[in-house]
Design an enzyme around this catalytic site. Structure first.
Site, PDB file in Angstrom:
ATOM      1  CB  SER A 252       6.002   6.124   7.438  1.00 16.01           C
ATOM      2  OG  SER A 252       6.556   5.585   8.792  1.00 16.01           O
TER       3      SER A 252
ATOM      4  CD  GLN B 275       1.548  -0.586  17.246  1.00 15.79           C
ATOM      5  OE1 GLN B 275       1.229  -1.654  18.033  1.00 15.79           O
ATOM      6  NE2 GLN B 275       2.762  -0.324  16.861  1.00 15.79           N
TER       7      GLN B 275
ATOM      8  CB  SER C 181       2.125  -0.652   8.622  1.00  9.62           C
ATOM      9  OG  SER C 181       3.330  -1.244   8.333  1.00  9.62           O
ATOM     10  N   GLY C 182       1.760  -3.575   6.988  1.00 10.90           N
ATOM     11  CA  GLY C 182       2.111  -4.957   6.893  1.00 10.90           C
ATOM     12  C   GLY C 182       2.920  -5.761   8.197  1.00 10.90           C
ATOM     13  CG  HIS C 183       6.488  -3.806   9.737  1.00 12.19           C
ATOM     14  ND1 HIS C 183       7.116  -3.674  10.968  1.00 12.19           N
ATOM     15  CD2 HIS C 183       6.201  -2.553   9.165  1.00 12.19           C
ATOM     16  CE1 HIS C 183       7.243  -2.376  11.030  1.00 12.19           C
ATOM     17  NE2 HIS C 183       6.822  -1.736  10.011  1.00 12.19           N
TER      18      HIS C 183
ATOM     19  CB  THR D 124       6.328  -1.615 -11.128  1.00 12.26           C
ATOM     20  OG1 THR D 124       6.519  -0.913 -12.637  1.00 12.26           O
ATOM     21  CG2 THR D 124       5.906  -2.834 -11.385  1.00 12.26           C
TER      22      THR D 124
ATOM     23  CB  CYS E 129      16.448   4.302  21.946  1.00  7.59           C
ATOM     24  SG  CYS E 129      15.283   2.827  21.862  1.00  7.59           S
TER      25      CYS E 129
HETATM   26  C1  PLP Z   1       4.792   1.403  12.996  1.00 11.36           C
HETATM   27  C2  PLP Z   1       4.017   2.704  13.091  1.00 11.36           C
HETATM   28  C3  PLP Z   1       4.019   3.360  12.051  1.00 11.36           C
HETATM   29  C4  PLP Z   1       4.650   3.355  10.841  1.00 11.36           C
HETATM   30  O1  PLP Z   1       4.482   2.251   9.918  1.00 11.36           O
HETATM   31  P1  PLP Z   1       5.832   1.686   8.983  1.00 11.36           P
HETATM   32  O2  PLP Z   1       5.126   0.817   8.123  1.00 11.36           O
HETATM   33  O3  PLP Z   1       6.703   1.028  10.050  1.00 11.36           O
HETATM   34  O4  PLP Z   1       6.131   2.763   8.437  1.00 11.36           O
HETATM   35  C5  PLP Z   1       3.017   4.731  11.934  1.00 11.36           C
HETATM   36  N1  PLP Z   1       2.060   4.592  13.265  1.00 11.36           N
HETATM   37  C6  PLP Z   1       2.030   3.795  14.067  1.00 11.36           C
HETATM   38  C7  PLP Z   1       1.050   3.964  15.158  1.00 11.36           C
HETATM   39  C8  PLP Z   1       3.118   2.826  14.137  1.00 11.36           C
HETATM   40  O5  PLP Z   1       3.000   1.945  15.194  1.00 11.36           O
END
Ligand code: PLP
Length: 391
Positions: A70, A177, A197-199, A235, A323
């Site tokens: 994000s 994604q 994004s890492g997660h 940091t 949701c």
């Molecule tokens: C999950 C997602 C985000 C947001 O990433 P975060 O690390 O959760 O802030 C942005 N764009 C897409 C397409 C996502 O699937």
């Protein structure tokens, strides 16, 4: 438990956790200091940056760590809008972006920018002719996602990159994604900025990065210390960065084999649902699709009810309603591909991981079949539909 919500988040890989731990306990130094302890942190950050740059065919100094996808999206869009305002105030994006892009664009509209939201077809694909037609002399940025998080459709990124380059417009892509699931080379695809994004790739939450091509006049995101070449102060989240680096290395080295297996399982699941359950269909493109994404619509069904009943069977999935915001508005993505409100409400997203097995999917189809039958038995609309059929 059968976890099929990997587009929402993924399990942190054990080797990622292992790699992070010493940076909490042993190597806790601030990377900006000159003594040995700090330089351990600095080395670890550089190492992660190199891994990511290599994974994208980019230069090390073009990778900027952020607190997730994000933030990377916000930064890319707001800071180029600001830096290029003298050239123009027009931005092009699509109707199916993640809210991190859409809400940022809506914010910019309030600041006097003009945004074109491109349509997509029934499969979720952008029309390249519509894109070309939307570009004006005051267009400063095209932001189009690599792959959609709900329906899994992979956009024609190379063609979009070529159009942007030819017209001299910057091109940002939200690849949250896609990165780690699809091979990406920023030069071959003509990408100027890319968010990840890492997660979403078995790394930690709260860490991500923005790739910024050398020469782009983007403004700093956070002002303060000189971290991230003075463009993103604060940091560094050293354990997070280390974890992200390991996750990226892992995702890229296992990509070929993992995605081959996932595509097989994905198509197995789609075929079985289509065969076993009547009045349902697949959303998104059948082939130009993320290896792990299945998105289905079921007529005469409330997606939320399906989720609750699946949860009671230990199955984690996601529906086509927003949701998270507490509202039950149908998904903007499903509406953009042309579904009616009630069709969008009856949708279900199942996103696989490397741990998903054929047995898991057999269980899911069995349970889903029973759930759909039960819910339809309770639906007055379905009763009307059956009556109509008998006439
Ligand atoms: C999950 C997602 C985000 C947001 O990433 P975060 O690390 O959760 O802030 C942005 N764009 C897409 C397409 C996502 O699937």
């Amino acid at each position: 438990m059968i976890y099929l919500d990997n587009a929402a988040t993924t399990k942190t890989a054990p080797e990622v956790v292992d790699a992070m731990l010493p940076y909490f306990s042993e190597y806790y130094g601030n990377a900006s200091t000159i003594y040995g302890l700090g330089s351990e942190s600095k080395k670890a950050i550089t190492n992660a940056r190199e891994i990511i740059a290599k994974g994208l065919g980019a230069r090390t100094e073009e990778i900027y760590f952020t607190a997730g996808g994000s933030e990377a999206d916000n930064w890319a869009i707001k800071a180029t809008a600001e830096a290029y305002a003298a050239k123009g105030k027009h931005i092009i994006t699509t109707k199916i972006e993640h809210h991190a892009v859409l809400h940022t664009c809506e914010y910019l509209e309030k600041q006097g920018y003009e945004v074109t939201y491109l349509n997509v077809d029934r499969d979720g694909l952008v029309d390249l002719e519509e894109l070309k037609g939307a570009i004006r002399s005051d267009t400063i940025l095209i932001s189009i996602m690599f792959a959609n998080n709900e329906i899994g459709t992979i956009e024609p990124i190379k063609e979009i990159g070529e159009i942007a380059k030819e017209k001299g417009v910057l091109f940002h892509t939200d690849a949250v994604q896609a990165f780690g699931q699809v091979p990406i080379n920023v030069d071959e695809l003509h990408i100027d900025m890319l968010s990840a994004s890492g997660h979403k790739l078995n790394g930690p939450k709260g860490i991500g990065f923005l790739y910024i091509r050398t020469g782009i006049k983007i403004r700093s995101f956070l002002h303060g210390g000189a971290q991230e070449r003075s463009r993103r102060a604060g940091t560094e989240n050293v354990p997070g960065i280390v974890g992200l680096g390991v996750a990226v290395e892992r995702a890229i080295s296992t990509m070929e084999e993992r995605t081959r297996k996932e595509i097989e399982l994905r198509d197995y699941l789609i075929q079985h649902v289509e065969k076993e359950i009547p009045h349902c269909w697949l959303n998104g493109h059948r082939k130009k699709r993320l290896p792990n994404n299945v998105n289905l619509s079921f007529l005469y069904i409330e997606g939320e009810s399906m989720l609750i009943m699946l949860d009671m069977k230990g199955i984690c999935a996601s529906s086509g309603s927003a949701c998270t915001s507490g509202s039950l508005d149908p998904s903007h993505v499903l509406l953009a591909i042309g579904l009616k409100h009630e069709e969008a409400h009856g949708s279900l997203r199942l996103t696989l991981s490397e741990e998903t097995t054929r047995e898991d999917l057999d269980t899911v189809v069995d349970e889903l079949k029973k759930i759909v039958e039960r819910l339809r038995d309770m639906s007055p609309l379905y009763a009307d539909f059956l009556k109509g059929q008998k006439k």
